[in-house]
Design a protein around this motif. Structure first.
Motif: not given
Length: 321
Positions: A102-109, A112-119
């Motif tokens: 399964x592949x999740x793309x950083x920008x999509x995460x 869709x979550x409307x939260x900052x990405x972890x570092x």
């Protein structure tokens, strides 16, 4: 061996596709990319059933989580929102013995979550989860039976790691009935640590087996941490091991992971299923304060003391997103 190699080659082939242009991958309604490798022999898992999954999650060349060094995930198969953008979207498509990527793309995460990405995840990153369905259970009771048997083996392994370390370093420690190893340096001569007593502790937490310090209140401006013994407000190894001491006592606690944080990381920079070491000094032992008057505990760099009891594990946690 033939089946294992077939699985490995299949996964490697999918990962090669991922590294190129995502050809050969399917897409869920939310946009999640995936590939299932199946021989089609077993029935598709039903909603309400449970799966036992081994998994590895990577970003770039770094492994974030892996069941190779921890427990497999036990997950419930259920209805999923169309916009979930989570690995659980493909669970209803799997069978016992299936493998999947399964592949999740950083920008999509992030979108869709409307939260900052972890570092550790960037917008252009691909979060890659490879997994294999080891077993399927019709009821939670069957899941619990399987998991409990596996936990016994896993806890025995963690205990052996601590025992080997103590033997190699010629450390004399007392093992409690619950599994905490206590090297008593000074037993103390004041009131004993016991259930219902409030204990004030100066401590230093260290990684096992390196001994590197990850948190301490043993410094010039440090304040003892206070808690009431027997209230399950601390990790089991503290609540258990400190009972061998009295006021003024000093000891080093060697905690197998199941007596520390078990499957939950203790905080930033820490791992699941991690054995830990704590140097402790009992500053005071008093009667517990009246209900509602418990003083605030000093917080560590992670926002909470690392010896706090972690949240209760859910019966069937899903793999990390």
């Amino acid at each position: 061996m033939k089946k294992i190699n077939s699985f490995l080659f299949s996964v490697l082939g999918v990962l090669l596709l991922v590294s190129c242009d995502n050809n050969g991958l399917k897409k869920t309604k939310s946009g999640l990319l995936y590939k299932i490798i199946s021989d089609g022999k077993n029935p598709v898992v039903k909603r309400g059933q449970f799966m036992k999954i081994s998994f590895t999650q990577k970003v770039r060349d770094s492994i974030l989580y892996s069941s190779d060094s921890a427990m497999p995930a036990y997950v419930r198969v259920d209805s999923v929102a169309a916009n979930a953008y989570s690995p659980i979207e493909i669970f209803p498509l799997l069978r016992k013995g299936d493998s999947a990527v399964v592949i999740q793309l950083g920008d999509s995460i992030q979108r869709k979550s409307q939260q900052p990405l972890p570092p550790f995840i960037h917008k252009k990153d691909k979060l890659i989860l490879s997994m294999r369905v080891q077993d399927v259970f019709a009821t939670e009771d069957l899941l619990k039976k399987d998991r409990d048997a596996l936990l016994v083996v896993f806890h025995e392994k963690e205990t052996r790691q601590v025992e080997d370390y103590l033997k190699q370093n010629n450390i004399q420690a007392t093992k409690t009935s619950l599994g905490t190893f206590v090297q008593i340096l000074t037993p103390g001569d004041g009131p004993a640590v016991d259930s219902g007593k409030q204990v004030s502790v100066i401590y230093t937490g260290r990684f096992f087996p390196s001994g590197k310090v990850f948190e301490t209140n043993d410094k010039e401006d440090g304040q003892p941490i206070k808690f009431v013994v027997g209230t399950k407000s601390m990790i089991p190894g503290w609540d258990d091991g400190l009972r061998l001491l009295k006021k003024g006592g000093k000891a080093t606690l060697y905690l197998p992971a199941f007596m520390a944080y078990d499957q939950q990381p203790a905080g930033p920079g820490k791992k699941p299923n991690e054995n830990l070491i704590f140097d402790v000094k009992i500053v005071d032992v008093t009667d517990a304060p009246a209900e509602g008057s418990m003083p605030m505990m000093r917080r560590g760099g992670s926002g909470r003391p690392n010896i706090h009891q972690p949240a209760q594990q859910q019966p069937a946690p899903a793999p990390h997103k």
